[in-house]
Design a protein around this motif. Structure first.
Motif, short mmCIF file in Angstrom:
data_model
loop_
_atom_site.label_atom_id
_atom_site.label_comp_id
_atom_site.label_asym_id
_atom_site.label_seq_id
_atom_site.Cartn_x
_atom_site.Cartn_y
_atom_site.Cartn_z
N LEU A 131 -12.07 13.17 2.42
CA LEU A 131 -10.90 13.26 3.30
C LEU A 131 -9.61 12.95 2.55
O LEU A 131 -9.51 11.96 1.82
CB LEU A 131 -11.10 12.27 4.46
N THR A 165 -13.61 3.90 -1.19
CA THR A 165 -13.68 4.48 0.15
C THR A 165 -15.10 4.36 0.71
O THR A 165 -16.07 4.27 -0.05
CB THR A 165 -13.24 5.95 0.12
N PHE A 170 0.88 -1.18 0.00
CA PHE A 170 0.00 0.00 0.00
C PHE A 170 0.91 1.23 0.00
O PHE A 170 1.41 1.65 1.05
CB PHE A 170 -0.90 -0.02 1.23
N PRO A 171 1.19 1.77 -1.20
CA PRO A 171 2.14 2.88 -1.27
C PRO A 171 1.46 4.23 -1.08
O PRO A 171 0.32 4.43 -1.50
CB PRO A 171 2.67 2.75 -2.71
N GLY A 172 2.17 5.15 -0.49
CA GLY A 172 1.62 6.50 -0.34
C GLY A 172 2.58 7.41 0.36
O GLY A 172 3.68 7.01 0.77
N SER A 173 2.15 8.67 0.49
CA SER A 173 2.97 9.65 1.19
C SER A 173 2.62 9.68 2.68
O SER A 173 3.45 9.99 3.51
CB SER A 173 2.74 11.05 0.62
N PHE A 174 1.36 9.43 3.00
CA PHE A 174 0.88 9.42 4.39
C PHE A 174 1.35 10.69 5.12
O PHE A 174 1.96 10.62 6.18
CB PHE A 174 1.33 8.14 5.11
N LYS A 229 9.48 14.95 -4.22
CA LYS A 229 8.09 15.18 -3.83
C LYS A 229 8.11 15.60 -2.36
O LYS A 229 7.96 14.77 -1.48
CB LYS A 229 7.31 13.86 -4.01
N TYR A 243 -15.61 9.02 4.29
CA TYR A 243 -14.23 9.49 4.11
C TYR A 243 -13.94 9.94 2.67
O TYR A 243 -12.78 10.16 2.31
CB TYR A 243 -13.24 8.40 4.53
N ARG A 296 -11.57 7.30 -4.14
CA ARG A 296 -12.58 8.18 -3.56
C ARG A 296 -13.53 8.71 -4.63
O ARG A 296 -14.74 8.75 -4.44
CB ARG A 296 -11.90 9.37 -2.86
N ILE A 311 -9.06 1.91 4.71
CA ILE A 311 -8.70 1.05 3.57
C ILE A 311 -7.81 -0.11 4.05
O ILE A 311 -8.03 -1.28 3.70
CB ILE A 311 -7.93 1.86 2.48
N GLY A 360 -9.02 7.87 6.54
CA GLY A 360 -9.29 7.27 5.22
C GLY A 360 -8.29 6.16 4.92
O GLY A 360 -8.67 5.07 4.50
N HIS A 361 -7.00 6.43 5.14
CA HIS A 361 -5.98 5.40 4.95
C HIS A 361 -6.25 4.21 5.88
O HIS A 361 -6.19 3.05 5.47
CB HIS A 361 -4.57 5.93 5.29
N ARG A 388 -4.74 0.21 -3.58
CA ARG A 388 -5.00 1.65 -3.62
C ARG A 388 -6.44 1.91 -3.24
O ARG A 388 -7.32 1.06 -3.42
CB ARG A 388 -4.73 2.22 -5.02
N GLY A 389 -6.69 3.12 -2.74
CA GLY A 389 -8.06 3.52 -2.40
C GLY A 389 -8.62 4.41 -3.50
O GLY A 389 -7.88 5.15 -4.14
#
Ligand code: ADP
Length: 156
Positions: A127, A120, A7-11, A42, A124, A91, A21, A17-18, A88-89
């Motif tokens: 969000l 989602t 589950f990749p992301g910047s968080f 980034k 959320y 929305r 998921i 919301g994260h 991935r989520g």
């Protein structure tokens, strides 16, 4: 074969919301690796160590979840950790258009890795980490959008 998802992301920062998921996806996978992007190009609002720390606080006791640093191509990271899925989520339709491109390119880069999307939950949909950052920057209380155990340094 075990089903391992990245589950990749910047968080930047992690939100409810994260969390939603990830918890829902636990039913689908043997292991979920939360891959926290550390990409100098980034630039994140919160330092990498803090973003990792909050995820550790949230999921540290969960045996099926690992929190790892990553940079570079997601498919290369998947290969390195033996993951066969990217999670991935979704929305909105804007998310869909963005994710469709990345998902299709990733499929060409590595045909063995499937991207799985979870919609989602309605509460959320509005969000995002950027909403939380905006609230913080303007001196508001983001508490309703961030998991209860996360301490944003007195900002929550
Ligand atoms: P990125 O910079 O890669 O978009 P994010 O940390 O913003 O990283 O998001 C990581 C993943 O979490 C993405 O798949 C995103 O769609 C999903 N996500 C973010 N916020 C929500 C939310 N409120 N509901 C469902 N999924 C979400």
């Amino acid at each position: 074969m075990k089903n391992i998802a990245v589950f990749p992301g910047s968080f930047d920062p992690v939100t409810r919301g994260h969390e939603s998921i990830i918890r829902r996806a636990l039913l689908l996978f043997d292991k979920i690796i939360i891959a926290v992007g550390d990409n100098p190009e980034k630039r994140a609002y919160f330092p990498f160590e803090k973003r990792m720390h909050w995820l550790d606080q949230l999921f540290g006791k969960e045996k099926k979840i690992e929190v790892r640093k990553y940079s570079g191509l997601t498919v290369d990271f998947c290969k390195a950790v033996n993951a066969n899925f990217i999670l991935r989520g979704l929305r909105t339709s804007a998310d869909f258009e963005f994710e469709r491109t990345i998902g299709q390119v990733n499929k060409v880069l590595d045909n063995r890795i499937e991207t799985i999307f979870l919609l989602t939950v309605p509460e959320y949909t509005a969000l995002s980490s950027s909403v939380v950052r905006e609230i913080i920057i303007n001196g508001g209380d983001p508490g309703k959008f961030v998991p209860d155990c996360i301490d944003l340094g007195g900002k929550k």
